[in-house]
Enzyme design. Structure first.
Site, PDB file in Angstrom:
ATOM      1  N   HIS A  89      -5.759   2.950   1.129  1.00  0.00           N
ATOM      2  CA  HIS A  89      -5.014   4.114   1.627  1.00  0.00           C
ATOM      3  C   HIS A  89      -5.752   4.874   2.740  1.00  0.00           C
ATOM      4  CE1 HIS A  89      -2.907   3.078  -1.917  1.00  0.00           C
ATOM      5  NE2 HIS A  89      -3.572   3.822  -2.769  1.00  0.00           N
TER       6      HIS A  89
ATOM      7  N   ASP B 258       0.899  -1.148   0.000  1.00  0.00           N
ATOM      8  CA  ASP B 258       0.000   0.000   0.000  1.00  0.00           C
ATOM      9  C   ASP B 258       0.938   1.198   0.000  1.00  0.00           C
ATOM     10  OD1 ASP B 258      -1.408   2.311   0.966  1.00  0.00           O
ATOM     11  OD2 ASP B 258      -3.054   0.963   1.465  1.00  0.00           O
ATOM     12  N   HIS B 259       1.064   1.877  -1.133  1.00  0.00           N
ATOM     13  CA  HIS B 259       2.169   2.840  -1.244  1.00  0.00           C
ATOM     14  C   HIS B 259       2.003   4.027  -0.288  1.00  0.00           C
ATOM     15  CE1 HIS B 259      -0.404   5.209  -4.030  1.00  0.00           C
ATOM     16  NE2 HIS B 259       0.411   6.213  -3.778  1.00  0.00           N
TER      17      HIS B 259
HETATM   18  O1  LIG Z   1      -3.325   3.927  -5.499  1.00  0.00           O
HETATM   19  C1  LIG Z   1      -3.701   4.945  -6.048  1.00  0.00           C
HETATM   20  O2  LIG Z   1      -3.207   6.125  -5.621  1.00  0.00           O
HETATM   21  C2  LIG Z   1      -3.216   7.259  -6.469  1.00  0.00           C
HETATM   22  C3  LIG Z   1      -2.952   8.462  -5.561  1.00  0.00           C
HETATM   23  O3  LIG Z   1      -1.697   8.314  -4.988  1.00  0.00           O
HETATM   24  P1  LIG Z   1      -0.821   9.592  -4.588  1.00  0.00           P
HETATM   25  O4  LIG Z   1       0.418   9.006  -4.023  1.00  0.00           O
HETATM   26  O5  LIG Z   1      -0.599  10.363  -5.858  1.00  0.00           O
HETATM   27  O6  LIG Z   1      -1.633  10.375  -3.603  1.00  0.00           O
HETATM   28  C4  LIG Z   1      -4.521   7.403  -7.215  1.00  0.00           C
HETATM   29  O7  LIG Z   1      -4.388   8.411  -8.192  1.00  0.00           O
HETATM   30  C5  LIG Z   1      -4.843   6.108  -7.912  1.00  0.00           C
HETATM   31  O8  LIG Z   1      -6.138   6.214  -8.510  1.00  0.00           O
HETATM   32  C6  LIG Z   1      -4.826   4.947  -6.962  1.00  0.00           C
HETATM   33  O9  LIG Z   1      -4.907   3.731  -7.702  1.00  0.00           O
END
Ligand SMILES: O=C1O[C@H](COP(=O)(O)O)[C@@H](O)[C@H](O)[C@H]1O
Ligand SMILES: NC(=O)C1=CN([C@@H]2O[C@H](COP(=O)(O)OP(=O)(O)OC[C@H]3O[C@@H](n4cnc5c(N)ncnc54)[C@H](OP(=O)(O)O)[C@@H]3O)[C@@H](O)[C@H]2O)C=CC1
Length: 522
Positions: A254, A191-192
């Site tokens: 997230h 989960d990044h």
């Molecule tokens: O996992 C995802 O995250 C992005 C948003 O990530 P961020 O690090 O740019 O805040 C989101 O745009 C995408 O739809 C989703 O799959």
């Protein structure tokens, strides 16, 4: 000299072969190769580290290295030079064409990797990264086992991308497939958001500052708001997004992760399982909603045409690949409750959506009002204290406090005591997460029980959305979601606190906000 930095403070990685499935794809080029390059550049990878990429497209090793070099020019800020650092990194990269539907291609890959391992000592360790469409995850894990690739002399680990299933049932089925080839401790579910510097900092802010912890409960905190707003639309991901919507794309993972990090109890020790245990307890206490409660506590929306930063943008239904009349939600706000002693009665408001006015992720913790007001601002109001944790694009935090305005009157103004750190100094989320997986630290990866409980919370909401029992509101691109999302925020604070994106809050903006709150709360 290779030009590689000697970074002694970070931990040197153990030797291993990094087997990258989906090596020609967007994620591999946009995030994974740049992250590995940075780890190499910082001197963190040992001699015995090689990357073996695989996908169906045919490349030679040389051809593939050129392809990675070209993509680095776009995906590493400022590009990279063709110098010794790159050349020593490129030597580590190999490519083997293969189709994950064919077990014989895994055997071919196995033979190649064994050869790489003979040429240099990799400690018998193998890391497998599945950067492919989720439909391949289960089968790939099984073929890794069947082909013998997963039988290693040292450790083996599997990093798996999101989405992890489409609902609880499919996630459980996928988990079973993975578990028939790997132990839970060997599975690293990405989960990044957990790799973001300020998400990791939540624990430090809470548990390394004695002033917060005594106040961190329902006696002192009135509400928590977590916003993650994006300016982008669905882009070219409609085939995935149409089935996911923002509920599965952002909330299930997230947003709930940020709720857990904000609400968890202090772990008994700074150990992976102790931390994960505390996070899981939050999900166990998270109130689950039936259809009637979804109607009261959840708002969904879909963007229409509008303007972002002065540019006209199309509505969701006009985007490429979106089905006519699609009911996929691109925005969701919800009021959550964590039914435990610490948080009973404190609403946690979350909202996230595409095509909103700014790109920003912030957590606003609002402290309760004074029992009696002695001082007032110029509008005869007194704003609450806030602690705002800024996740991106600014990495930092501020505390909103009330102070006396200089002068002979006793008028109070809100100020933001602010800290921020340059985000380009922080490692990218993927760099941090790859590093952690390589050293065997799974703290910032999701354990199966977290994933399972998150789906159990999300599934009834998805069902309510699917049977149209909750309205799909429209919002113009460039707005903060539909009006119904604003109406969700009741009592203290009565408004969504603004998120500032790149900006720093000023006394004027804070005062405007207090004014809005005074009107809304009435
Ligand atoms: O996992 C995802 O995250 C992005 C948003 O990530 P961020 O690090 O740019 O805040 C989101 O745009 C995408 O739809 C989703 O799959
Ligand atoms: N892109 C991103 O920024 C993010 C992606 N993710 C997740 O990462 C994963 C990968 O996404 P992304 O890189 O965007 O997807 P892409 O479609 O860009 O890449 C898919 C990769 O899989 C390979 N592939 C497809 N079919 C096969 C097959 N039968 N056998 C072997 N390889 C195959 C493709 O290569 P080839 O055609 O050469 O076979 C390609 O390398 C997904 O789970 C996604 O949800 C998560 C967060 C962000």
């Amino acid at each position: 000299m290779s030009g590689v930095e000697n970074q002694t403070s970070a931990r040197q990685l153990p030797p291993h072969v990094f087997v990258l499935f989906g090596a020609t794809g967007d994620l591999a080029h946009r995030k994974l190769f740049p992250a590995m390059y940075q780890l190499h550049r910082k001197g963190l990878v040992p001699d015995g580290f090689s990357v073996v990429g695989t996908a169906r497209t045919k490349y030679t090793n040389e051809g593939f290295r050129d392809e990675v070099f070209q993509s680095m020019q776009s995906f590493v800020k400022g590009g990279i030079p063709n110098d010794d650092v790159w050349r020593s990194f490129a030597e580590r990269i190999h490519y083997v064409p293969g189709n994950v539907d064919k077990v014989e291609d895994f055997r071919n890959l196995h033979d190649y990797i064994s050869q790489v391992e003979e040429e240099r000592d990799h400690g018998g360790n193998r890391m497998f990264y599945l950067a492919m469409a989720p439909r391949f995850f289960g089968e790939t894990a099984l073929f890794l086992k069947e082909s013998g690739l997963a039988d290693t002399k040292g450790w083996r680990r599997l990093i798996i991308e999101k989405p992890f299933g489409h609902n609880h049932e499919s996630a459980a089925a996928l988990n079973e497939q993975l578990r028939s080839a790997f132990e839970e401790e060997e599975i690293y579910r990405i989960d990044h958001y957990l790799g973001k510097e300020m998400v990791q900092n939540i624990e430090v802010i809470r548990f390394a500052n004695s002033m917060f912890e005594p106040l961190w409960d329902n006696r002192s905190i009135a509400s928590v708001q977590i916003t993650s707003s994006e300016t982008v639309g669905v882009e070219d991901r409609a085939s995935y997004y149409e089935k996911a919507g923002v509920l599965r794309d952002m909330i299930q993972n997230h947003m709930l992760q940020m709720v857990m990090m904000t609400a968890m109890e202090p772990p008994s020790r700074l150990r992976t399982e102790a931390i994960r245990d505390e996070k899981v307890k939050v999900l166990r206490s998270l109130r689950r909603y039936d259809i009637e409660e979804v109607k009261k506590n959840v708002v969904r929306g879909q963007y229409r045409a509008g303007e972002i930063n002065g540019q006209a943008v199309p509505g969701y239904l006009e985007e490429k690949g979106v089905a006519p009349g699609s009911k996929t939600e691109t925005f969701m706000a919800a009021r959550l409750f964590i039914d435990n002693f610490r948080w009973a009665g404190v609403p946690f408001y979350i909202r996230t959506g595409k095509r909103m006015p700014v790109k920003s992720t912030e957590i606003v913790v609002q402290f309760r009002n004074m029992p009696k007001h002695l001082f007032f601002n110029q509008d005869g109001n007194l704003g609450p204290n806030l602690l705002v944790i800024r996740i991106n694009p600014v990495e930092g935090m501020y505390m909103q406090l009330n102070v006396k305005r200089p002068g002979t009157d006793n008028v109070v103004v809100p100020i933001a005591m602010e800290f921020s750190q340059p985000s380009d100094k922080s490692p990218e989320a993927y760099e941090r997460l790859l590093h952690d997986a390589m050293i065997g630290d799974s703290t910032f990866f999701t354990r199966w029980d977290e994933v399972s409980l998150a789906w159990k919370f999300v599934d009834p909401i998805a069902e309510a959305f699917a049977d149209s029992s909750t309205p799909l509101h429209e919002y113009a691109s460039g707005e903060w979601g539909p009006q119904a999302a604003t109406d969700l925020v009741q009592g203290e604070p009565g408004i969504w606190w603004p998120v500032y994106g790149e900006k720093v809050p000023s006394v004027e903006s804070l005062l405007m906000c207090e004014k809005a709150q005074a009107v809304e709360v009435k």
